[in-house]
Write a protein that holds these residues in place. Structure first.
Motif, PDB file in Angstrom:
ATOM      1  N   ALA A 167       0.774  -1.248  -0.037  1.00 23.65           N
ATOM      2  CA  ALA A 167       0.084   0.076   0.113  1.00 23.65           C
ATOM      3  C   ALA A 167       0.927   1.342  -0.205  1.00 23.65           C
ATOM      4  N   SER A 168       0.232   2.192  -0.622  1.00 23.34           N
ATOM      5  CA  SER A 168       0.947   3.597  -0.553  1.00 23.34           C
ATOM      6  C   SER A 168      -0.068   4.790  -0.579  1.00 23.34           C
ATOM      7  N   LEU A 169       0.339   5.808   0.151  1.00 23.00           N
ATOM      8  CA  LEU A 169      -0.497   6.773   0.346  1.00 23.00           C
ATOM      9  C   LEU A 169       0.069   8.202  -0.095  1.00 23.00           C
ATOM     10  N   GLY A 170      -0.661   8.926  -0.873  1.00 19.85           N
ATOM     11  CA  GLY A 170      -0.399  10.299  -1.222  1.00 19.85           C
ATOM     12  C   GLY A 170       0.072  10.691  -2.751  1.00 19.85           C
ATOM     13  N   GLN A 171       0.269   9.449  -3.347  1.00 19.61           N
ATOM     14  CA  GLN A 171       0.792   9.682  -4.859  1.00 19.61           C
ATOM     15  C   GLN A 171      -0.226   9.932  -5.708  1.00 19.61           C
ATOM     16  N   ASP A 172       0.111  10.589  -6.921  1.00 20.66           N
ATOM     17  CA  ASP A 172      -1.196  11.161  -7.535  1.00 20.66           C
ATOM     18  C   ASP A 172      -0.943  10.029  -8.993  1.00 20.66           C
ATOM     19  N   TYR A 173      -0.560   8.883  -9.008  1.00 15.89           N
ATOM     20  CA  TYR A 173      -0.688   7.907 -10.197  1.00 15.89           C
ATOM     21  C   TYR A 173      -1.011   6.389 -10.017  1.00 15.89           C
ATOM     22  N   ILE A 174      -1.310   5.901 -11.077  1.00 16.59           N
ATOM     23  CA  ILE A 174      -1.940   4.572 -10.776  1.00 16.59           C
ATOM     24  C   ILE A 174      -0.784   3.438 -10.909  1.00 16.59           C
ATOM     25  N   TYR A 175       0.158   3.509 -11.746  1.00 19.56           N
ATOM     26  CA  TYR A 175       1.301   2.603 -11.923  1.00 19.56           C
ATOM     27  C   TYR A 175       2.498   3.011 -11.478  1.00 19.56           C
ATOM     28  N   VAL A 176       3.325   2.292 -10.702  1.00 18.22           N
ATOM     29  CA  VAL A 176       4.549   3.021 -10.373  1.00 18.22           C
ATOM     30  C   VAL A 176       5.493   2.747 -11.541  1.00 18.22           C
ATOM     31  N   ASP A 177       6.169   4.086 -11.672  1.00 20.37           N
ATOM     32  CA  ASP A 177       7.063   3.982 -12.745  1.00 20.37           C
ATOM     33  C   ASP A 177       8.500   3.924 -12.252  1.00 20.37           C
ATOM     34  N   ASN A 178       8.909   4.675 -11.394  1.00 20.90           N
ATOM     35  CA  ASN A 178      10.078   4.908 -10.571  1.00 20.90           C
ATOM     36  C   ASN A 178      10.057   4.323  -9.076  1.00 20.90           C
ATOM     37  N   PHE A 179      10.446   2.910  -9.003  1.00 17.91           N
ATOM     38  CA  PHE A 179      10.100   2.283  -7.816  1.00 17.91           C
ATOM     39  C   PHE A 179      10.979   3.028  -6.672  1.00 17.91           C
ATOM     40  N   GLU A 180      12.269   3.487  -6.908  1.00 14.18           N
ATOM     41  CA  GLU A 180      12.970   4.210  -5.789  1.00 14.18           C
ATOM     42  C   GLU A 180      12.246   5.362  -5.143  1.00 14.18           C
ATOM     43  N   ASN A 181      11.679   6.212  -6.298  1.00 12.60           N
ATOM     44  CA  ASN A 181      10.961   7.483  -5.810  1.00 12.60           C
ATOM     45  C   ASN A 181       9.656   6.930  -5.144  1.00 12.60           C
ATOM     46  N   HIS A 182       9.032   5.856  -5.399  1.00  9.73           N
ATOM     47  CA  HIS A 182       7.800   5.640  -5.110  1.00  9.73           C
ATOM     48  C   HIS A 182       7.995   5.053  -3.467  1.00  9.73           C
ATOM     49  N   THR A 183       9.105   4.657  -3.120  1.00 12.66           N
ATOM     50  CA  THR A 183       9.021   4.038  -1.743  1.00 12.66           C
ATOM     51  C   THR A 183       8.858   5.189  -0.573  1.00 12.66           C
ATOM     52  N   GLN A 184       9.030   6.435  -0.982  1.00  9.68           N
ATOM     53  CA  GLN A 184       8.493   7.533  -0.087  1.00  9.68           C
ATOM     54  C   GLN A 184       6.915   7.391   0.538  1.00  9.68           C
ATOM     55  N   TYR A 185       6.145   6.841  -0.424  1.00  9.56           N
ATOM     56  CA  TYR A 185       4.706   6.849  -0.285  1.00  9.56           C
ATOM     57  C   TYR A 185       4.467   5.559   0.354  1.00  9.56           C
ATOM     58  N   MET A 186       5.208   4.576   0.596  1.00  5.80           N
ATOM     59  CA  MET A 186       4.938   3.335   1.213  1.00  5.80           C
ATOM     60  C   MET A 186       5.567   3.108   2.492  1.00  5.80           C
ATOM     61  N   ILE A 187       6.762   3.848   2.870  1.00  4.68           N
ATOM     62  CA  ILE A 187       7.638   3.381   4.097  1.00  4.68           C
ATOM     63  C   ILE A 187       6.828   4.023   5.227  1.00  4.68           C
ATOM     64  N   GLY A 188       6.027   4.746   5.450  1.00  4.18           N
ATOM     65  CA  GLY A 188       5.416   5.144   6.707  1.00  4.18           C
ATOM     66  C   GLY A 188       4.295   4.271   6.979  1.00  4.18           C
ATOM     67  N   PHE A 189       3.653   3.841   6.154  1.00  6.02           N
ATOM     68  CA  PHE A 189       2.611   2.658   6.260  1.00  6.02           C
ATOM     69  C   PHE A 189       3.161   1.496   6.508  1.00  6.02           C
ATOM     70  N   HIS A 190       4.124   1.018   5.951  1.00  2.00           N
ATOM     71  CA  HIS A 190       4.602  -0.277   6.142  1.00  2.00           C
ATOM     72  C   HIS A 190       5.476  -0.533   7.534  1.00  2.00           C
ATOM     73  N   LYS A 191       6.066   0.607   7.850  1.00  2.00           N
ATOM     74  CA  LYS A 191       6.783   0.501   8.973  1.00  2.00           C
ATOM     75  C   LYS A 191       5.799   0.496  10.042  1.00  2.00           C
ATOM     76  N   ARG A 192       4.550   1.168  10.257  1.00  5.61           N
ATOM     77  CA  ARG A 192       3.774   1.180  11.004  1.00  5.61           C
ATOM     78  C   ARG A 192       2.857   0.003  11.268  1.00  5.61           C
ATOM     79  N   TYR A 193       2.327  -0.457  10.039  1.00  2.18           N
ATOM     80  CA  TYR A 193       1.380  -1.389   9.960  1.00  2.18           C
ATOM     81  C   TYR A 193       1.925  -2.945   9.876  1.00  2.18           C
TER      82      TYR A 193
END
Length: 257
Positions: A167-193
């Motif tokens: 899961a990711s929160l806050g991005q404005d796209y449907i498909y991940v293009d740049n995975f390294e950039n996308h991790t910023q939208y996943m990390i908080g959720f995954h670390k906590r949940y």
């Protein structure tokens, strides 16, 4: 069809991301529909406020009389809170959920007439037939994040519906293009949940045995392509979880109310 996204189609089999009907303070949530030869299964249909919109949209796509199953990956309200309305409206449809949560669902108002339409899933998971030519895998993903948690793998489209994992929160796209950039939208959720590094590694070992072209979580963008999926596995393996650094202390400060 409304502002939906067709993830896969071969003419008989379709995988559809439904329009996001969530508004205001609700957490963004993806609702998915798998249709095979007109028979369908809904994945994590959402809460009361989106119920009528999702029902209308699915009716326009496949007809509500063709909904065989409703899959509930776990017990969170953004998944299960409208289930009584679904079971009341769809007399032939069955709801699939972990055995752990069967006796909790009546607390959200499931009428006694519909309790027998709840089908419990054992911890090891199972396979189900949507049609004679379409078998779906119900995969265990316990403690990622719920103790009773499942995912759906569709071998026809090669899509893994991963629930809250990915899961990711806050991005404005449907498909991940740049995975390294996308991790910023996943990390908080995954670390906590996410609650277990052991569970993560066991899940990765299982997932790597499948031929996956797309990982479609319940929140946020989709991880597409073998390269990005391998990067996702590696990212999970190196992730530090909040649970391993949680502190339990008697509080001294008053709540600001």
């Amino acid at each position: 069809m409304g502002n939906n996204t067709l993830l896969f189609s071969n003419g008989i089999h379709q995988n559809i991301l439904l329009e996001d009907f969530g508004r205001g303070q609700m957490v963004q949530a993806n609702v998915h529909l798998i249709v095979d030869n007109k028979k369908s299964i809904i994945l994590d249909p959402g809460g009361h406020k989106v119920f009528k919109h999702v029902l209308t949209e699915i009716g326009a796509i496949s007809g509500i009389g063709n909904i065989e199953y409703i899959f509930l990956s776990h017990q969170d309200p953004d998944i299960v809170s409208a289930i009584n309305g679904w079971l009341m409206t769809l007399p032939k449809t069955k709801a699939l959920i972990s055995n752990l949560w069967i006796r909790f669902l009546p607390h959200i108002g499931i009428d006694s007439l519909f309790v027998n339409k709840l089908i419990g899933i054992d911890d090891k998971g199972a396979k189900i037939k949507l049609t004679e030519n379409c078998e779906l895998y119900i995969l265990p993903a316990h403690f990622l994040h719920s103790p009773g948690n499942f995912q759906i793998y569709d071998p026809i489209s090669k899509i893994l519906y991963s629930g809250d994992l990915g899961a990711s929160l806050g991005q404005d796209y449907i498909y991940v293009d740049n995975f390294e950039n996308h991790t910023q939208y996943m990390i908080g959720f995954h670390k906590r949940y996410m609650s277990s590094k052991i569970a993560i590694q066991k899940w990765i070992n299982m997932a790597k045995q499948l031929d996956i072209d797309l990982i479609a979580p319940q929140h946020g963008a989709f991880i597409k392509g073998k390269e990005n999926i391998e990067k996702f596995y590696a990212w999970l393996e190196n992730l530090e979880l909040d649970i391993d650094n949680m502190h339990y202390e008697i509080p001294q400060d008053f709540l600001n109310v």
